[in-house]
Enzyme design. Structure first.
Site, short mmCIF file in Angstrom:
data_model
loop_
_atom_site.label_atom_id
_atom_site.label_comp_id
_atom_site.label_asym_id
_atom_site.label_seq_id
_atom_site.Cartn_x
_atom_site.Cartn_y
_atom_site.Cartn_z
N LYS A 1 -79.17 24.50 -41.67
CA LYS A 1 -79.16 24.48 -40.20
C LYS A 1 -77.86 23.84 -39.72
O LYS A 1 -77.41 22.83 -40.29
CB LYS A 1 -80.38 23.69 -39.70
CG LYS A 1 -80.61 23.80 -38.19
CD LYS A 1 -81.89 23.05 -37.77
CE LYS A 1 -82.20 23.22 -36.29
NZ LYS A 1 -83.43 22.48 -35.91
N SER B 1 -86.40 25.13 -32.64
CA SER B 1 -84.97 25.38 -32.58
C SER B 1 -84.41 26.02 -33.85
O SER B 1 -83.38 26.68 -33.81
CB SER B 1 -84.24 24.06 -32.34
OG SER B 1 -84.41 23.18 -33.44
N SER C 1 -89.68 22.23 -34.62
CA SER C 1 -88.54 23.13 -34.83
C SER C 1 -88.44 23.72 -36.23
O SER C 1 -87.65 24.63 -36.45
CB SER C 1 -87.24 22.42 -34.49
OG SER C 1 -87.10 22.32 -33.10
#
Lengths: 502, 101, 508
Positions: free
Chosen positions: A85, A160, A184
């Protein structure tokens, strides 16, 4: 390598790849090249990646191959590709946290997670897309355009960490690392048919993780199977003295628990407040079926009440913006990243204000102002102070529930993946996606989402959430692995294999 | 509680100033609306009678996490200045603090 | 305030108003590493060479508390008679400024590590009487220092009129301790002296603990002095100003005096004092207006989520308490009594910066009068002539003690001892080595002395006549001649004895 050969490498589990690489059946470089080829093929449509490190990944893979050839010891995931990420620092690799304000910034230091990935022998393929500074449930708030759900490119991949989940779901990487502040990792896992785990707070180092809300953020694994998630969890978990909130204890035996996969005699609680009204019919249906399977496997299922969970969402949307408003102050155009409006005449306050206006997106600005409001004098007690009390009440609810049962279950999300734009105009509707995932972040314990089928009405994946007490992460792997095995047994394959070809 | 949560554009402007963000008039109006809406939703935290409940700032009951007073390697000036929007004489260059005459 | 005529004098001001004082003192700790990271803290390094992701506030970086900084803070708290919190947290103070890497400062807010202490200070009033003033301490808390701004363009590197600024983050994150007093009422005309004495006493306390250099000129001790005036007898406090940039003890006194005069003139002419930060100007002795403290300032403190609470164990605190040095004020009083000195003499020792040196010299075996004599006499003279401090002279208390011992035993006389000091300071080694190499020992062998006496007697028949004629005090001439002949190495007392013996005179 043949197209079939590439296909089999990208469809393989991380566990199988690690075994094949260390046995010499395939080289790390072949595995990495297969995944890079897959990324080049499908990512224009999926947009899971913000940065693809072709050269760096090949160099890492070649180094692993050289070590194996020389008979040197290698880590447990040697040669296994992983997608990171874009919220973790990695030396020299562009790191944006999904924000234009960090466009082009190349960190001079590695995050704790990157250190651990290197130690484990993982090959980092690149950085995955996310909502800006991890604020969002759809990746629609990314400063670089949204990621598309591999199950239906018109739909959101969750957020997210939509990029990490989509990368794994689209076979661009067998593993990915995400971060979970209010869901997320788990919510994208649920809507993309992948496994996502939020470890116990303090279980994985936050050093080098660009903070959204420090007391809620937690890094964790994303994978296509429970066992793969366990392998990555074991690799990235554990104490890091550079993170004061890191737990100075060994990671619970999550791999052993995933092997065990035995729920006989286990007590499972269903959280009354996280079921029923407000949940999509197909979500509830698949959830009930999964619970029934666990009962058949020998678990005792009871209903428990966590009355204060009702207030969790409100508390979360005060605590998160408050901490975020402070964490994001440093993005002021003085030391790194974007600087706007510096015409030689403007003063420092004007340049900071212009930079932040130009660099932050809509959702980030909204939450910064919300947090600024909640912390300001005269409002602190009513908002932030009260939210922290609710946090205690939520933690107390968990404690009382775990006195009765070993793990708690709920659907991960109220609905399956929604369409782009559907909830963009209404922030509160967007926030409701996190209703079931947020309580765990507030209390600091751990939870996993795993796929339990497709909702009959839309044919999209449904996730089930398993919640366990702090530092009992192994319990959710045991339960998740048992349920996964039973489902695979029933279907004859993993759910992800039902995803349409890209 | 809910009576408190009515946000004016002036308040939004004040918050934006505290948070160092230049907002357009459109943004001020829109955020005033949205913050109002959100604050109504989150004001629910006030419904819980929680006078005796302790506030929780940290999810774990840990104390005394520290390091010994030992120097460890840091970054070179070159590395730390590499990402700076502007640098001069091995220092970060920033706009004037006060307005010119 | 630009045009207010100064009509009230300090005495007028004190006659009409009661000053209320308050002090915020920042002390930089002399730890090896910074408050929240492992970067070094040395003063004067090349810019941005003592930095890391944490102290430059790079995205993703995290703080970890320096245990020694916590310990030093507890020591300061204990030395100031504070209570030590059993559990406390760090807090973030949010405000934007380019010298603040994270745009928030990690500090402590409503849970300071130390609270509710006091420091007694001694001031002398106009009549020369000592007065003890108890300054109550509100809190002692931990925080981090900021980076340093260099203002470029415009004139003379000041913030006003600068074109831009340059930032060096070497100092960012250096451990800073803030010591805040409660309001100090009732000091009247002594207010400026109380301010000076408080900062001076505080410095001595911190210095005695060995936790900071406490050098005002280098900024490792910084004082903000708050003052307000209220009309005599009024129960209502006035509006206060906060004067910064006070870089010496004397400046504390001058700044307070100037601010009392300024505020009294504002008030007496019907104006109101503006709550603001003011800057002390060393050259004029006045304060000038700085930042106005507006309502817009809202630091939005909240508990620092990246740091775990501090809960000092009672046993640790007890050990630190037991290990504290004697409070400087009490120690000076005790030594004054032990050495049997007048207030004036004791003050001379302290003012000369000789206290620790004298104590160490006594510990090395000298008696206190000899130790005082050498440090306050010859050594102070040398230090003054070289423009340096006693502590910086290249002679140790042990060497001075040895010198005193040699004088006491008659091996050296004062004149020779001064030559030995000269040799030691010139790097010629220990006193004994200097005596050896320079051949400085007192000649106590009678043979050479008798020969020299014979010579001197022969050369001064008239003086001999006066001595034998009943004026033994005239012997000084002969003794002087002998001393000259032996280049000062003779024991003058022995020369006198031998002379009288030779002449058959019995001095009374």
């Amino acid at each position: 390598m043949s197209a079939d050969g590439q296909r089999s490498l990208t469809r393989s589990t991380a566990a199988a790849l690690a075994a094949a690489i260390v046995a010499g059946d395939v080289t790390a470089l072949e595995v990495t090249n297969a995944h890079l080829a897959r990324i080049d093929e499908v990512d224009p449509a999926v947009h899971a990646f913000l940065y693809i490190d072709h050269e760096g990944a090949r160099a890492q893979a070649a180094a692993i191959d050289a070590k194996i050839a020389a008979g040197e010891p290698v880590g447990p995931l040697a040669g296994v590709p992983v997608a990171l990420k874009d919220i973790f620092t990695q030396v020299g690799i562009p790191t944006t946290a999904g924000s234009r304000i960090l466009e082009g910034w190349r960190p001079p230091y590695d995050s704790g997670v990157v250190d651990r990935l290197r130690e484990a022998g993982c090959v980092i393929l690149g950085k995955t897309n996310m909502d800006e500074f991890a604020m969002g449930s759809s990746t629609e708030h990314s400063g670089y355009g949204p990621t598309h759900n591999p199950w239906d490119l018109e739909r959101i991949p969750g957020g997210s960490g939509g990029g990490s989940a989509a990368a794994v779901a689209a076979y661009e990487a067998p593993l990915a690392v995400g971060t979970d502040t209010g869901g997320s990792i788990r919510q994208p896992g649920a809507v993309t048919g992948t496994v996502g785990v939020k470890p116990t707070y303090g279980g994985v180092s936050r050093y080098g993780l660009i903070a959204l809300a420090s007391s809620l953020d937690q890094a964790g694994p994303v994978a296509r199977t429970v066992m793969d998630a366990a392998l990555l969890h074991a690799a990235i978990g554990g104490h890091d003295a550079r993170d004061s909130t890191s737990i100075a204890q060994p990671v619970p035996d999550v791999v052993g628990a995933a092997h065990k996969a035995d729920v006989r005699g286990l007590k499972i609680g269903l959280v009354r407040q996280l079921m029923g009204e407000g949940y999509q019919a197909g979500v509830s249906q698949r959830f009930d079926e999964a619970v029934e399977i666990l009962r058949e496997l020998g678990a005792e299922v009871v209903e428990v009440s966590c009355p204060n969970f009702e207030y969790a969402l409100a508390a979360y949307y005060l605590i998160l913006p408050s901490e975020a408003s402070s964490n994001l102050a440093r993005f002021d155009g003085m030391r790194f990243g974007l600087r706007a409006g510096d015409d030689g005449d403007a003063n420092v306050e004007q340049v900071m204000s212009a930079t932040r206006a130009a660099g932050f997106g809509d959702e980030v600005k909204r939450r910064i102002m919300l947090g600024t409001y909640a912390l300001s004098s005269g409002y602190y007690d009513a908002y932030y102070g009260q939210a922290q009390k609710v946090r205690t009440l939520v933690a107390n609810d968990f404690a009382a529930a775990f006195d009765q049962v070993d793990v708690l279950l709920s659907p991960t999300t109220p609905t399956t993946a929604f369409k782009f734009g559907e909830k963009l105009a209404d922030p509160v509707a967007m926030y409701l996606n996190d209703i079931a995932t947020i309580p765990v972040n507030l209390a600091g314990n751990c939870a996993m989402s795993l796929p339990i089928g497709l909702a009959p009405e839309d044919g999209l994946p449904v996730g089930l959430q398993i919640m366990a007490p702090a530092m009992a992460d192994d319990r959710m792997y045991n339960v998740g692995s048992a349920l996964e095995a039973a489902l695979v047994n029933r279907w004859g394959h993993h759910l992800i294999e039902e995803a349409p070809a890209l | 509680m809910s009576s408190q949560t009515s946000i004016s554009t002036e308040q939004v402007a004040h918050l934006a100033n505290l948070a160092r963000m230049t907002l357009t008039d459109d943004e001020l109006t829109r955020y005033a609306d949205q913050l109002d809406h959100i604050l109504h939703a989150v004001a629910r935290v006030g419904e819980v009678a929680a006078d005796e409940v302790p506030a929780m700032s940290h999810p774990q009951p840990m104390v005394n996490v520290w390091r010994e007073d030992v120097v460890t390697p840091g970054l070179s000036a070159e590395d730390v200045l590499a990402g700076a929007p502007a640098a001069e004489d091995e220092r970060f260059r920033v706009p004037r603090i006060l307005d010119g005459e | 305030m630009t045009t207010t005529d100064t009509t009230l004098t300090f005495d007028d001001a004190i006659a009409a108003y009661d000053p209320l004082l308050g002090f915020e003192v920042h002390v930089e700790l002399s730890t090896n590493s910074k408050m929240f990271c492992g970067c070094p803290t040395e003063f004067g390094a090349a810019p941005n060479t003592q930095v890391c992701p944490t102290c430059v506030g790079l995205p993703g970086s995290m703080p970890v508390v320096n245990r020694t900084a916590v310990e030093s803070t507890i020591k300061i708290g204990l030395a100031l008679n504070c209570e030590i919190a059993s559990w406390c947290r760090f807090a973030r103070k949010n405000y934007f400024y380019p010298d603040m890497p994270k745009d928030y400062q990690i500090s402590q807010y409503d849970e300071p590590l130390c609270s509710d202490g006091y420091l007694d200070v001694d001031v002398v009033d106009a009549d020369g009487n000592h007065q003890n003033v108890r300054v109550e301490i509100e809190r002692v808390h931990m925080e981090e220092d900021t980076g340093k701004l260099l203002h470029t363009g415009g004139d003379t590197g000041r913030i006003h009129g600068a074109d831009y600024s340059l930032v060096d983050y070497n100092r960012a994150g250096v451990p800073l301790i803030e010591i805040v007093t409660k309001p100090v009422p009732g000091t009247g005309a002594l207010a400026p002296e109380v301010g000076r004495a408080y900062v001076q006493a505080l410095r001595e306390v911190v210095k005695s603990l060995g936790v900071s250099d406490v050098r005002m000129e280098q900024g490792s001790l910084r004082c903000d002095a708050n003052i307000s005036l209220m009309p005599k007898g009024s129960p209502v406090w006035g509006t206060r100003t906060e004067t910064k940039n006070v870089n010496s003890f004397r400046s504390v006194e001058r700044a307070l005096r100037s601010e009392i005069i300024r505020q009294s003139n504002v008030l007496s002419s019907g104006g109101t004092v503006v709550q603001e930060t003011r800057h002390f100007q060393e050259t004029t002795g006045d304060t000038t207006s700085g930042r106005v403290k507006s309502d817009a300032e809202d630091y939005r403190y909240f508990p620092e989520p990246d740091l775990i609470p501090i809960a000092p164990e009672k046993q640790w605190v007890d050990e630190l308490r037991a290990g504290l040095p004697e409070a400087p004020g009490l120690r000076i009083a005790r030594l004054q009594q032990e050495w049997d000195l007048s207030d004036f003499d004791m003050q001379s020792v302290v003012n000369a910066g000789a206290l620790e040196l004298v104590v160490a010299t006594i510990e090395a075996g000298a008696d206190h009068s000899a130790a005082r004599k050498w440090w306050l006499g010859e050594l102070t003279r040398i230090a003054n002539s070289q423009g340096t401090s006693l502590a910086e002279l290249a002679i140790t208390p042990a060497q001075v003690a040895r010198l005193a011992e040699l004088v006491d035993s008659g091996t050296l006389n004062d004149k020779l001892a001064r030559k030995v000091i000269e040799g030691v300071l010139a790097g010629e080694g220990e006193p004994d080595a200097v005596i050896e190499s320079r051949g400085l020992a007192v000649v106590s062998d009678d043979g050479p002395l008798l020969a020299a006496i014979d010579e001197a007697v022969a050369a001064n028949p008239d003086v001999v006549g006066r001595i034998t004629g009943g004026k033994p005090q005239a012997a000084g001439v002969i003794v002087g001649a002998v001393m000259k002949a032996t280049r000062g190495q003779a024991d003058a007392g022995r020369v006198r004895e031998l002379l009288f013996e030779k002449l058959g005179v019995t001095p009374e």
